[in-house]
Design an enzyme around this catalytic site. Structure first.
Site, short mmCIF file in Angstrom:
data_model
loop_
_atom_site.label_atom_id
_atom_site.label_comp_id
_atom_site.label_asym_id
_atom_site.label_seq_id
_atom_site.Cartn_x
_atom_site.Cartn_y
_atom_site.Cartn_z
N ARG A 53 0.96 -1.30 0.07
CA ARG A 53 0.07 0.00 -0.03
C ARG A 53 0.92 1.15 -0.22
O ARG A 53 2.14 1.14 0.61
CB ARG A 53 -0.84 -0.04 1.05
CG ARG A 53 -0.15 -0.14 2.55
CD ARG A 53 -1.27 -0.05 3.69
NE ARG A 53 -0.60 -0.32 5.19
CZ ARG A 53 -0.97 -1.07 5.96
NH1 ARG A 53 -2.10 -1.76 5.71
NH2 ARG A 53 -0.32 -1.10 6.97
N ASN A 70 -3.85 -19.28 17.91
CA ASN A 70 -5.18 -19.80 17.58
C ASN A 70 -5.33 -21.16 16.72
O ASN A 70 -6.13 -22.07 16.88
CB ASN A 70 -5.99 -18.70 16.75
CG ASN A 70 -6.28 -17.45 17.51
OD1 ASN A 70 -5.49 -16.42 17.16
ND2 ASN A 70 -6.60 -17.28 18.57
N TYR A 71 -4.31 -20.83 15.57
CA TYR A 71 -4.32 -22.41 14.88
C TYR A 71 -3.96 -23.49 15.56
O TYR A 71 -4.34 -24.61 15.07
CB TYR A 71 -3.49 -21.78 13.37
CG TYR A 71 -3.89 -20.46 12.98
CD1 TYR A 71 -5.18 -20.18 12.83
CD2 TYR A 71 -2.97 -19.83 12.31
CE1 TYR A 71 -5.62 -18.94 11.92
CE2 TYR A 71 -3.44 -18.56 11.64
CZ TYR A 71 -4.49 -18.18 11.67
OH TYR A 71 -4.95 -17.05 10.69
N LYS A 80 -7.34 -0.50 -4.43
CA LYS A 80 -8.81 -0.10 -4.50
C LYS A 80 -9.08 1.12 -5.73
O LYS A 80 -10.24 1.14 -5.96
CB LYS A 80 -9.35 0.61 -2.98
CG LYS A 80 -9.15 -0.24 -2.09
CD LYS A 80 -9.73 0.20 -0.78
CE LYS A 80 -9.74 -0.64 0.24
NZ LYS A 80 -10.41 -0.11 1.71
N ASP A 120 2.19 -20.43 11.15
CA ASP A 120 2.80 -19.57 10.07
C ASP A 120 3.79 -20.06 9.17
O ASP A 120 3.74 -20.09 8.03
CB ASP A 120 3.57 -18.22 10.73
CG ASP A 120 2.29 -17.32 11.34
OD1 ASP A 120 1.15 -17.67 11.05
OD2 ASP A 120 2.65 -16.19 11.67
N LEU A 172 1.06 0.56 -4.44
CA LEU A 172 -0.04 0.66 -5.21
C LEU A 172 -1.40 0.82 -4.28
O LEU A 172 -1.30 0.03 -3.38
CB LEU A 172 -0.28 -0.41 -6.23
CG LEU A 172 0.85 -0.47 -7.60
CD1 LEU A 172 0.66 -1.58 -8.36
CD2 LEU A 172 0.86 0.86 -8.35
N GLY A 199 -7.56 -14.84 12.94
CA GLY A 199 -6.72 -15.61 14.00
C GLY A 199 -5.37 -15.40 13.79
O GLY A 199 -5.02 -14.74 12.72
N HIS A 200 -4.52 -16.15 14.54
CA HIS A 200 -3.10 -15.79 14.54
C HIS A 200 -2.68 -17.23 14.97
O HIS A 200 -3.28 -18.18 15.25
CB HIS A 200 -2.45 -14.74 15.55
CG HIS A 200 -2.50 -13.43 14.99
ND1 HIS A 200 -1.92 -13.16 13.73
CD2 HIS A 200 -3.15 -12.36 15.33
CE1 HIS A 200 -2.20 -11.67 13.58
NE2 HIS A 200 -2.81 -11.15 14.44
#
Length: 387
Positions: free
Chosen positions: A37, A140-141, A73, A167, A70, A136-137
């Protein structure tokens, strides 16, 4: 020629799973372009501590990539991506399911532009199923899949794992494996593929023994009750007299007997098929009676699968790892400072020359080049086209 030279990867992901996956591809020679972004870039750029002007985390995870700033949206910015989409071999994204579709960058749209594109989506719960939209992170997984329940400490001393298992092991590595498989398939068929990498799905592989035991015997493993979770004296952390730890893993009988001899465990307590708790308590007493250095010398050169837990700083100074050369590849920042690059599971033969210092990209480093390719005016860091 590095293995992935000539492969173009568009990386829309942020934080860890996707960026680490594209790092592995970049280290093997792929041309990786991060889509970020405008103004702020991806979140990891702002993580402390800084190394020079940039976050050290971002620098380590984005070595050797390019950056495009970029506004996804903005229809004009998305249109500017078209030349890259037309030639890209791989696209990696890590948004929640449906987000890329809202941006007009879903697999169907990308495949219509480029039928050979390999489109890899990394999420916590996958593109389908009742939990697909849950936030989640990592914690949580591993909780939702039962992995955490196998070794989570006690109610008075709960333990948070020291590594982001979901991750990396559930996201990054499966993504890279499947991207490479899809590239092989594309070489044979010329066709691309959609890849749905769900971090939770891939955690069940790590519990092969626990799932096997439960399904075969009906006895499901509990918290810290099994062979490799501390449920036996043969696989346990034992505090030393100076508050360090012995990591003892003499699972096989020959290693166990050697271990018992080295710590001088009483002969009557060496059959841990019976009275495992009593034996474990006695081993703990013996190990705590001496400092870590005593046990380091005692175990040195002996086949007993025992070591002293060291700090990260101590591990980085270990002559073994230095001799392996895993810290030879160099990272450089915009100020010219250098540090060892992140060690990655890519054979050194497939990577750039270790002495070639490679940096992470400045935000929007490829915007000028994109403007030339797309035929539009220069793209500013605000994401607007300069008139």
């Amino acid at each position: 020629m590095r293995p992935l030279a000539g492969i173009t990867v568009l990386d829309f992901s942020t934080l860890l799973p996707g960026p680490l996956a594209s790092l592995l591809l970049a280290e093997a020679g792929a041309d990786v372009v991060k889509i970020e972004r405008p103004r702020t870039g991806e979140e990891m750029r702002n993580y402390a501590p800084n190394w020079g002007r940039e976050s050290v985390n971002f620098s380590l995870l984005n070595r050797g990539k390019k950056s495009l700033a970029l506004n996804l949206k903005d229809p004009d910015d998305r249109q500017a991506l078209r030349p890259l989409l037309e030639k890209a071999d791989v696209l990696i994204e890590q948004f929640r399911p449906g987000v890329m579709a809202k941006l007009g960058l879903d697999y169907e749209t990308a495949a219509a532009i480029n039928p050979g594109i390999i489109y890899c989506s990394i999420t916590g719960y996958g593109q389908a199923g009742p939990k697909r939209d849950l936030a989640g992170h990592d914690l949580n997984y591993i909780s939702d899949t039962g992995l955490l329940s196998l070794s989570m400490g006690t109610s008075t001393a709960p333990v948070v794992p020291p590594a982001l298992i979901a991750d990396i092991a559930g996201g990054t590595y499966p993504a890279v494996m499947n991207i490479l498989l899809a590239l092989l398939e594309k070489r044979l068929t010329g066709k691309g593929r959609r890849l749905d990498v769900a971090m939770t799905d891939n955690l069940f592989t790590f519990m092969y023994w626990a799932i096997g035991k439960g399904r075969a015997s009906g006895q499901w493993p509990g918290n810290g009750t099994e062979l490799v979770t501390g449920g036996t004296p043969r696989y346990r952390l034992y505090p030393t007299g100076d508050e360090k730890f012995v990591a003892a893993a003499p699972i096989e009988e020959k290693f166990w007997q050697t271990f018992c001899e080295l710590i001088e465990l009483e002969p009557g307590l060496r059959d841990d098929a019976e009275n495992a708790d009593t034996i474990g308590h006695r081993v703990a007493e013996i190990i705590r009676s001496k400092p870590a250095e005593h046990w380091r010398r005692r175990f040195a050169g002996k086949d007993c699968c025992c070591s002293i837990v060291v700090s990260i700083e101590e591990a980085l100074a270990d002559p073994h790892f230095k001799a392996r050369g895993i810290f030879e590849h160099m990272l450089i920042n915009e100020e010219g400072a250098r540090m060892p690059a992140l060690p990655v599971p890519i054979d050194a033969a497939f990577r750039a020359d270790p002495q070639t210092a490679i940096g992470a990209p400045a935000l929007g480093s490829e915007n000028d080049e994109l403007s030339k390719t797309s035929g539009r005016g220069p793209v500013t860091q605000s994401g607007e086209t300069a008139q």
